[in-house]
Design a protein around this motif. Structure first.
Motif, short mmCIF file in Angstrom:
data_model
loop_
_atom_site.label_atom_id
_atom_site.label_comp_id
_atom_site.label_asym_id
_atom_site.label_seq_id
_atom_site.Cartn_x
_atom_site.Cartn_y
_atom_site.Cartn_z
N GLY A 1 2.57 2.15 -3.23
CA GLY A 1 1.70 2.44 -4.37
C GLY A 1 1.56 1.29 -5.33
N SER B 1 8.15 3.50 4.62
CA SER B 1 7.27 2.47 5.16
C SER B 1 8.02 1.58 6.14
N ASP C 1 8.66 4.44 -5.78
CA ASP C 1 8.44 3.33 -4.85
C ASP C 1 9.63 3.10 -3.92
N ASP D 1 -8.81 -1.95 -3.07
CA ASP D 1 -8.74 -1.78 -4.53
C ASP D 1 -8.76 -3.17 -5.16
N GLU E 1 -2.96 -0.84 -3.39
CA GLU E 1 -3.57 -0.08 -2.32
C GLU E 1 -4.73 -0.85 -1.70
N ARG E 2 -4.99 -0.56 -0.44
CA ARG E 2 -6.08 -1.22 0.27
C ARG E 2 -7.42 -0.88 -0.40
N HIS F 1 0.84 -1.21 0.00
CA HIS F 1 0.00 0.00 0.00
C HIS F 1 0.86 1.25 0.00
N ASP F 2 1.85 1.30 0.89
CA ASP F 2 2.69 2.49 1.01
C ASP F 2 3.49 2.75 -0.26
#
Length: 452
Positions: free
Chosen positions: A117, A166, A159, A123, A120-121, A114-115
């Motif tokens: 990219g 993260s 990322d 989705d 993501e949660r 998620h962090d």
């Protein structure tokens, strides 16, 4: 926690490696701990033979590759290949960290994705991915960077720095070893070779031992000469490096059990232990703090000083980082003077604080608390559990850590580090919910009565 990423074209080849024996049979009980659709271990390949690596990988490989097939992408690297759409991230802990259960690793995998990219949660149309574990200290995340709902290939933006941020948040929240941040503020971790050597010899890694001793010696000293003497009292081998003029320009330390094959000790410079332990940084700190006041301070008086700084931080009248510098010194002092059973948690909390991008120089509140910390070091033993103000001091330090956390909005991972430090001061797991610590003695007594 270190996260590394590589790109490729063959999801099948990557999964075959992750579920295989590895280069030197180092992959033990490979298993799926998390997946894109929440089935997690439901995607574990079935056994097709007697060995733990005799697995039927076909269903998982076909499911992972399906979005790429729908998008018409090659399943092998083409001749004019650029960066592949298969995203492979390994997430590894320090050898000094505790072993995490599969359920915790599953949460880490989802948080990292998620962090960064990638996925993501909430989705459901995002990419397909699995997290595979085959060792105690790390997992591998394999993702196909093609959306399921549109069959469109995509690239995550930035990322790499997102993964670093993260990892720092996860380290702070779970109480894991703090790895160096982009600004080089955190302590230097032992290398894999150093960890293996310490394990063979049944001792702590030399780098960790030296860092703790150097911090205590630096707090006790006001000059290079006093620092050298304090290091020697810690039982270390010390060498001061001097310029032709005779001025000290560096130092290196060693512990006698840590030897190379020829029998010579392994020396580390101050900067190899932590950035703030280089000699120029230490000399700057000594100049700011002045001579050590040779007068003990009662824990109750120290608690009053800490509460005063916490009040100033909460009111926005003191810079959080100035207070953080002093907080680190206070925790270091407690790690040297409290009962041996308590020392580790204070040292661990100090490490969390030290890894939050320390300033080049400390302000008034940091210098004031440093002076208090140095006076605490004059006590041979500080019994935190006794009725001498020790309990009030720990509550005050935890309150200060939370006050700094609340003022660290621009750096979420730093905020998490201070919250974890507050928990560790009271011997509470960093995973536990963070409670607000009482601001004064009356409130503390009320809290104790409520608990009782």
């Amino acid at each position: 926690m270190i996260a590394k990423v590589v790109h490729g074209w063959r999801a099948g080849g990557l999964l075959a490696y992750l579920f295989g024996p590895g280069v030197a049979d180092e992959h033990v009980r490979p298993r799926v701990v998390a997946s894109w659709d929440g089935r997690d271990s439901g995607w574990q390949p079935e056994q097709r033979g007697p060995g733990e690596h005799d697995l039927e990988l076909g269903p998982l490989i076909r499911a992972m590759q399906a979005p790429a097939v729908a998008a018409g992408l090659p399943l092998r690297e083409p001749r004019d290949a650029g960066r592949g759409y298969v995203w492979h991230c390994s997430v590894r802990l320090s050898g000094a960290d505790r072993v995490l259960p599969d359920e915790q690793w599953a949460k880490i995998a989802r948080e990292v994705l998620h962090d960064a990219g990638i996925a993501e949660r909430d989705d459901p149309g995002g990419p397909r991915w699995v997290a595979v574990r085959h060792a105690d200290d790390h997992i591998h995340i394999a993702a196909v960077l093609v959306r399921q709902d549109s069959s469109k290939r995509f690239w995550p933006r930035n990322d790499y720095p997102k993964l670093r941020a993260s990892a720092q948040r996860i380290e702070a929240r779970l109480g894991l070893t703090v790895t160096p941040s982009a600004d080089g503020a955190a302590s230097k971790r032992p290398t894999r070779g150093e960890l293996a050597k310490s394990e063979r010899e049944s001792r702590r890694p030399a780098r960790d031992v030296l860092r703790g001793a150097a911090r205590r010696a630096a707090l006790r000293a006001s000059s290079v000469e006093e620092f050298e003497q304090a290091l020697q009292r810690e039982g270390l081998l010390v060498e001061i490096r001097r310029a032709p003029s005779g001025d000290a320009i560096g130092y290196k330390v060693a512990v006698s059990p840590d030897l190379i094959a020829s029998g010579e000790p392994v020396f580390y410079s101050g900067s190899q232990l932590a950035p703030d332990l280089s000699l120029p940084r230490l000399q700057q700190r000594w100049e700011e703090a002045g001579p050590v006041e040779q007068r003990r301070i009662r824990p109750s008086s120290a608690a009053d000083q800490v509460r005063r700084v916490a009040d100033a931080v909460e009111a926005g009248k003191a810079a959080p980082q100035d207070a953080a510098d002093g907080l680190g010194d206070m925790l270091t002092a407690l790690s040297a003077t409290t009962d041996p059973s308590d020392r580790f948690r204070f040292a661990a909390a100090a490490d969390r604080v030290r890894g939050t991008r320390p300033r080049q120089s400390a302000g008034g509140e940091g210098v004031d608390l440093r002076s208090v910390a140095r006076r605490l070091l004059l006590a041979r033993r500080l019994a935190i559990g006794a009725d001498n103000g020790g309990v009030e001091l720990t509550f005050a330090l935890a309150r200060l850590a939370l006050a700094i956390a609340e003022r660290s909005h621009a750096r979420p991972w730093a905020r998490a580090a201070f919250m974890a430090a507050a928990q560790m001061v009271h011997g509470v797991s960093p995973d536990a919910p963070v409670a607000r610590h009482p601001a004064n003695e009356n409130e503390r007594e009320q809290q104790v009565r409520t608990r009782g």
